[in-house]
Design a protein around this motif. Structure first.
Motif, PDB file in Angstrom:
ATOM      1  N   UNK A   1      -2.404   3.813  -1.561  1.00  0.00           N
ATOM      2  CA  UNK A   1      -3.558   4.762  -2.143  1.00  0.00           C
ATOM      3  C   UNK A   1      -3.464   6.484  -1.553  1.00  0.00           C
ATOM      4  N   UNK A   2      -3.279   6.478  -0.328  1.00  0.00           N
ATOM      5  CA  UNK A   2      -3.154   7.773   0.240  1.00  0.00           C
ATOM      6  C   UNK A   2      -1.457   8.020  -0.963  1.00  0.00           C
ATOM      7  N   UNK A   3      -0.619   7.368  -0.810  1.00  0.00           N
ATOM      8  CA  UNK A   3       0.852   8.114  -1.256  1.00  0.00           C
ATOM      9  C   UNK A   3       0.709   8.229  -2.630  1.00  0.00           C
ATOM     10  N   UNK A   4      -0.394   7.359  -3.734  1.00  0.00           N
ATOM     11  CA  UNK A   4      -0.277   7.589  -4.667  1.00  0.00           C
ATOM     12  C   UNK A   4      -1.296   8.818  -5.011  1.00  0.00           C
ATOM     13  N   UNK A   5      -2.726   8.877  -4.100  1.00  0.00           N
ATOM     14  CA  UNK A   5      -3.458   9.986  -4.212  1.00  0.00           C
ATOM     15  C   UNK A   5      -2.384  11.552  -4.217  1.00  0.00           C
ATOM     16  N   UNK A   6      -1.086  11.814  -3.042  1.00  0.00           N
ATOM     17  CA  UNK A   6      -0.389  13.058  -2.837  1.00  0.00           C
ATOM     18  C   UNK A   6       0.598  13.143  -4.175  1.00  0.00           C
TER      19      UNK A   6
ATOM     20  N   UNK B   1       6.433  -0.999  -8.603  1.00  0.00           N
ATOM     21  CA  UNK B   1       7.173  -1.782  -9.320  1.00  0.00           C
ATOM     22  C   UNK B   1       8.468  -1.586  -8.352  1.00  0.00           C
ATOM     23  N   UNK B   2       8.972  -2.776  -8.588  1.00  0.00           N
ATOM     24  CA  UNK B   2      10.441  -3.082  -7.373  1.00  0.00           C
ATOM     25  C   UNK B   2      11.009  -1.837  -7.642  1.00  0.00           C
ATOM     26  N   UNK B   3      11.182  -1.479  -9.363  1.00  0.00           N
ATOM     27  CA  UNK B   3      12.779  -0.227  -8.796  1.00  0.00           C
ATOM     28  C   UNK B   3      12.659   0.334  -8.104  1.00  0.00           C
ATOM     29  N   UNK B   4      10.573   0.949  -7.293  1.00  0.00           N
ATOM     30  CA  UNK B   4      10.537   2.271  -7.067  1.00  0.00           C
ATOM     31  C   UNK B   4      10.746   1.753  -5.608  1.00  0.00           C
ATOM     32  N   UNK B   5      10.612   0.692  -4.787  1.00  0.00           N
ATOM     33  CA  UNK B   5      10.347   0.495  -3.540  1.00  0.00           C
ATOM     34  C   UNK B   5      11.859   0.382  -2.839  1.00  0.00           C
ATOM     35  N   UNK B   6      12.832   0.564  -1.959  1.00  0.00           N
ATOM     36  CA  UNK B   6      14.007   0.307  -1.092  1.00  0.00           C
ATOM     37  C   UNK B   6      13.796   0.188   0.444  1.00  0.00           C
ATOM     38  N   UNK B   7      14.448  -1.078   0.995  1.00  0.00           N
ATOM     39  CA  UNK B   7      14.813  -1.211   1.285  1.00  0.00           C
ATOM     40  C   UNK B   7      15.582  -1.196   2.841  1.00  0.00           C
TER      41      UNK B   7
ATOM     42  N   UNK C   1       2.251  -4.880   1.776  1.00  0.00           N
ATOM     43  CA  UNK C   1       1.504  -4.733   0.634  1.00  0.00           C
ATOM     44  C   UNK C   1       1.345  -5.800   0.163  1.00  0.00           C
ATOM     45  N   UNK C   2       0.237  -5.767  -0.560  1.00  0.00           N
ATOM     46  CA  UNK C   2      -0.122  -7.101  -1.464  1.00  0.00           C
ATOM     47  C   UNK C   2       0.382  -7.298  -2.934  1.00  0.00           C
ATOM     48  N   UNK C   3       1.320  -8.658  -3.431  1.00  0.00           N
ATOM     49  CA  UNK C   3       2.066  -8.437  -4.831  1.00  0.00           C
ATOM     50  C   UNK C   3       1.136  -7.779  -6.088  1.00  0.00           C
ATOM     51  N   UNK C   4      -0.338  -7.317  -6.019  1.00  0.00           N
ATOM     52  CA  UNK C   4      -0.702  -6.518  -6.350  1.00  0.00           C
ATOM     53  C   UNK C   4       0.038  -5.053  -6.357  1.00  0.00           C
ATOM     54  N   UNK C   5      -0.124  -4.674  -5.079  1.00  0.00           N
ATOM     55  CA  UNK C   5      -0.173  -3.230  -4.957  1.00  0.00           C
ATOM     56  C   UNK C   5       1.507  -3.164  -5.613  1.00  0.00           C
TER      57      UNK C   5
END
Length: 651
Positions: A493-498, A521-527, A512-516
């Motif tokens: 939520x902090x990241x989104x606000x920024x 979107x999984x395309x916006x997360x990289x590990x 993160x929760x599945x809802x988050x």
């Protein structure tokens, strides 16, 4: 092996040419597998100094300014050896340090041997005063040699570290050709005597570590030209002139960090007539006043650890003094005020000071009675220009700056955080005690704020993302790239606000929760898996896809958070690589750029990551078709980083 022969005809006293078998060479590291370098040779003959009564086994040669400049330039253009040839040896593998050995080389004794792929140039200044007459990369004798004419044992005998930057100069000196020089007017006999000590040290090292003579000889040289002649012929290699002034032609990380810090935190207007920034450097006017203070700001408020909150009488006195000229006052720094009770005098004085600053910056018309008893309205006096400042421009001043912004703009603390950072483009660092204090007094500030838009400020409640922060926001390195830790990453939520919409996790997955995850979107997360901060795992093979991920966010006009666990090594290395690529910077420049913007946290990429970033610099310059010359050599970079970190190291 790429080799440059640097020999010259120069006579010290009555010298004679050495036998052909003694022809020494200044050699540079070989090309890596991905770069082919054409060797360049010079046929100039070098002279030995036989007339000086050198100890048995000592060989000292002369070298002039032009030849030394060419050799240094050639070395700076050569690619570094493959990291596999240099690590873990560069970490420091002392035979008695069983912890370090057990971690790095428990099964491979060959890893303890000095690498054959390295050959450098170590410049040593007689006397060791490096504040003046300094050639780029020069060191003092006691950094590399003992009084017994032996190279120092650099490897730490105990403890474990992958950040032994301070040992690199001494560790690599035995694998280098040594060049001795001095300031103008130096006694030539002293130069030769010091050179003899290094020549004996080289012989002793070779006897111990290379008894089979598998390497070509390392050699000792004396610069036969004066420093002034070298500075005239090779100005780009001079860091400090004979008077001690920095020339600006060579990188000094301490100086460069100050420049980047000033660029990052330069003063800007956060609300009408109120600025936030670093403590200015003043210039004294011939008439006796401080020109910057007089011409720029009317009131300067410095945040200080030793200051107390000013009382109303003090502020009233300053108010009167402002009519005659600019004034300076102090205010407690961030982190120095603990949570007070509602009836605390400290709280009253705090709010009163904020209110006082506001009405200085926003003067109102006043009504007075004239001699006839009529009410006369007077025009407001000129607004006072106020600077809230501290040394770095963002730490000590944060508490007062955020509180004032809340009052002046009529916003609660969480909105003040976002607006200061996103709208006003200010970077700041608060402590957990500051968050608690500001949350505690926000109702009071908003009740008295002329800009308050809340009908019931007493019913304000902080959002969940704000309750979960420790006071600091992730560090904005570029408009589209932030650097942070795992706590920042686990506060979506902090990241989104920024305005952050992408997260790049280096070795540490988010929780993160599945809802988050669905929202982002999984395309916006990289590990990036299997990269530990252990000095062993390479990171350079991940540069391509990491920077592509960041670039995709930039193209979408969104920001990416790059994080690991603490945000100082793995993720910092990726951010440095991106800055180098995006801004066409060398590693030293990009390192200082990111370091200055990490905000009160010292970035600490370990030795191998720094080495890989230097190779990334080679790749970038080759890709862009530019000169491949490094601004600083490996040992010099490590020495500079160690000096930067020394004030923060434990003693």
């Amino acid at each position: 092996m790429a080799t440059v022969i640097v020999q010259q005809q120069h006579t010290l006293r009555h010298s004679t040419p050495p036998p052909s078998s003694m022809s020494p060479a200044l050699m540079t590291p070989p090309g890596s597998d991905r770069v082919t370098v054409k060797s360049r040779r010079s046929s100039i003959r070098l002279s030995v100094i036989p007339s000086f009564p050198t100890p048995p086994g000592a060989k000292v040669y002369g070298i002039n300014a032009q030849t030394l400049g060419e050799a240094l330039g050639y070395q700076a253009a050569q690619p570094l050896p493959d990291p596999a040839h240099m690590f873990p040896w560069l970490h420091g593998l002392h035979s008695d340090n069983h912890v370090q050995l057990g971690f790095f080389a428990s099964r491979k004794r060959t890893q303890r041997k000095p690498p054959k792929a390295w050959r450098g140039i170590t410049l040593v200044k007689l006397g060791g005063d490096l504040t003046k007459s300094r050639i780029r990369g020069a060191v003092s004798p006691n950094e590399v040699i003992s009084p017994l004419s032996r190279f120092l044992m650099a490897d730490p005998p105990e403890g474990f570290s992958v950040r032994n930057f301070h040992i690199q100069t001494a560790k690599l000196a035995p694998l280098s050709d040594i060049v001795i020089y001095g300031a103008d007017g130096v006694d030539r006999e002293e130069l030769i005597a010091l050179a003899d000590e290094f020549s004996l040290a080289q012989a002793a090292w070779r006897l111990k570590y290379d008894p089979m003579q598998e390497r070509k000889s390392y050699n000792t040289f004396v610069l036969t030209s004066s420093f002034s002649e070298f500075a005239q012929k090779c100005p780009s290699w001079v860091s400090a002139d004979a008077n001690g002034y920095l020339t600006g032609s060579c990188m000094d990380l301490v100086q460069w960090e100050r420049i980047e810090m000033a660029n990052m935190s330069r003063a800007s207007e956060i609300s009408a007539n109120v600025w936030l920034g670093p403590t200015p450097e003043y210039t004294v006017h011939p008439d006796g006043y401080d020109a910057l203070e007089k011409d720029s700001y009317d009131l300067m408020i410095e945040a200080s650890d030793v200051a107390s909150i000013p009382g109303p009488r003090f502020l009233a006195a300053i108010d009167k003094k402002l009519e005659s000229g600019a004034q300076r006052i102090e205010f407690p720094s961030s982190g120095s005020i603990v949570l007070p009770s509602d009836n605390s005098r400290e709280l009253e004085d705090f709010v009163n000071t904020v209110r006082w600053i506001y009405y200085l910056a926003h003067p109102e018309p006043t009504e007075e009675m004239d001699h006839d008893g009529d009410v006369e309205t007077r025009s407001p006096r000129k607004p006072v220009r106020v600077l809230i400042h501290c040394g770095d421009g963002y730490t000590e001043s944060t508490l007062l700056a955020v509180a004032y912004f809340m009052f002046a703009e009529g916003v609660p603390v969480n909105e003040a955080y976002l607006k200061l950072h996103c709208d006003r483009k200010r970077n700041f660092f608060a402590y957990p005690t500051d968050v608690a204090f500001l949350s505690h007094i926000q109702t009071r500030l908003l009740q008295e704020s002329p800009a308050n838009k809340f009908t019931q400020p007493t019913e304000l409640s902080d959002p969940d993302w704000f309750l979960r922060i420790d006071g600091s926001l992730p560090s904005r390195i570029l408009d589209y790239m932030y650097l942070g830790n795992i706590n920042h990453a686990n506060n979506p939520e902090l990241l989104w606000a920024l305005g952050i919409r992408r997260v790049l996790s280096i070795g540490e997955p988010v929780s993160w929760t599945p809802e988050q995850r669905d929202k982002w979107g999984e395309e916006n997360l990289m590990y990036i898996d299997n990269v530990q901060d252990n000095g062993i795992d390479p990171l350079c093979q991940e540069y391509g896809r990491c920077l592509k991920f960041i670039e995709n966010g930039k193209n979408d006009k969104t920001a990416t958070l790059v994080h690991c666990r603490v945000g100082v090594s793995r993720s910092a290395s990726i951010c440095i690589a991106e800055v180098m690529a995006a801004k066409d910077m060398t590693f030293p420049s990009a390192y200082c750029f990111v370091r200055a913007r990490r905000l009160n946290v010292i970035i600490q990429p370990h030795l191998r990551f720094v080495y890989e970033l230097l190779q990334w610099e080679e790749f970038q310059t080759q890709r862009l078709g530019g000169s491949r010359r490094r601004k600083l050599e490996w040992a010099s970079i490590c020495r500079e980083i160690a000096l930067l970190n020394k004030p923060y190291s434990r003693t």
